[in-house]
Design an enzyme around this catalytic site. Structure first.
Site, PDB file in Angstrom:
ATOM      1  N   GLU A   1       0.855  -1.182   0.000  1.00  0.00           N
ATOM      2  CA  GLU A   1       0.000   0.000   0.000  1.00  0.00           C
ATOM      3  C   GLU A   1       0.890   1.231   0.000  1.00  0.00           C
ATOM      4  OE1 GLU A   1      -3.116   0.188   2.928  1.00  0.00           O
ATOM      5  OE2 GLU A   1      -3.873  -1.798   2.399  1.00  0.00           O
TER       6      GLU A   1
ATOM      7  N   HIS B   1      -4.163   6.684   0.260  1.00  0.00           N
ATOM      8  CA  HIS B   1      -3.419   5.429   0.275  1.00  0.00           C
ATOM      9  C   HIS B   1      -4.057   4.490  -0.746  1.00  0.00           C
ATOM     10  CE1 HIS B   1      -6.653   4.100   3.009  1.00  0.00           C
ATOM     11  NE2 HIS B   1      -6.267   2.857   2.771  1.00  0.00           N
TER      12      HIS B   1
ATOM     13  N   HIS C   1      -5.187   0.505  -2.103  1.00  0.00           N
ATOM     14  CA  HIS C   1      -5.569  -0.880  -1.829  1.00  0.00           C
ATOM     15  C   HIS C   1      -5.216  -1.638  -3.105  1.00  0.00           C
ATOM     16  CE1 HIS C   1      -8.802  -0.025   1.512  1.00  0.00           C
ATOM     17  NE2 HIS C   1      -7.562   0.210   1.910  1.00  0.00           N
TER      18      HIS C   1
ATOM     19  N   ASP D   1      -8.370   1.064   8.442  1.00  0.00           N
ATOM     20  CA  ASP D   1      -8.371   2.446   7.943  1.00  0.00           C
ATOM     21  C   ASP D   1      -9.244   3.344   8.811  1.00  0.00           C
ATOM     22  OD1 ASP D   1      -6.804   1.623   5.768  1.00  0.00           O
ATOM     23  OD2 ASP D   1      -8.505   1.529   4.385  1.00  0.00           O
TER      24      ASP D   1
END
Length: 132
Positions: free
Chosen positions: A24, A83, A85, A96
């Site tokens: 990630e 971020h 995935h 998260d």
């Protein structure tokens, strides 16, 4: 709230996510906010120092501090975090939402579907927001 992300910065975000995959990626977005409208003007990639980077992110605190100082020097504020995935989905994971600590939108780049979504994460309850 509406978050405006110019195409050039969206491309830079996707490039960062692709470089880091299958880990990630994580970064912050600087810009200006007026009322319910936030305009992104800069992207700051950060290092992911999580012990499990294929499944979660933890921003390097030194990188984050430098990015926040650069924003201040440029007259910007923190308008969002992002971020990736790598295997999806574009929805916040329980980790998260649990670890969200900034009162700004969180963007999630789903590499599997090439989908980018933004959320507010108050009190562990994801709230989608408009992303242009």
């Amino acid at each position: 709230m509406t978050l405006i992300l110019p195409a050039t910065l969206a491309d830079a975000l996707w490039a960062h996510a692709a470089r880091e995959a299958p880990r990630e990626c994580v970064g912050v977005l600087g810009g200006r906010q007026t009322g319910d409208l936030a305009q992104v003007t800069a992207l700051y990639p950060l290092g992911n120092i999580s012990a499990r980077p294929e499944h979660e992110y933890l921003a390097d605190p030194g990188h984050l501090l430098r990015a926040l100082r650069a924003m201040t020097a440029d007259g910007q504020t923190l308008v969002a975090l992002y971020h990736s995935h790598p295997r999806g989905p574009s929805w916040p994971s329980p980790t998260d939402t649990r670890l969200a600590s900034y009162p700004v939108p969180y963007l999630i780049a789903d590499l599997r579907r090439r989908e980018l979504r933004a959320f507010r994460l108050p009190a562990c309850q994801p709230v989608p927001i408009e992303l242009e």
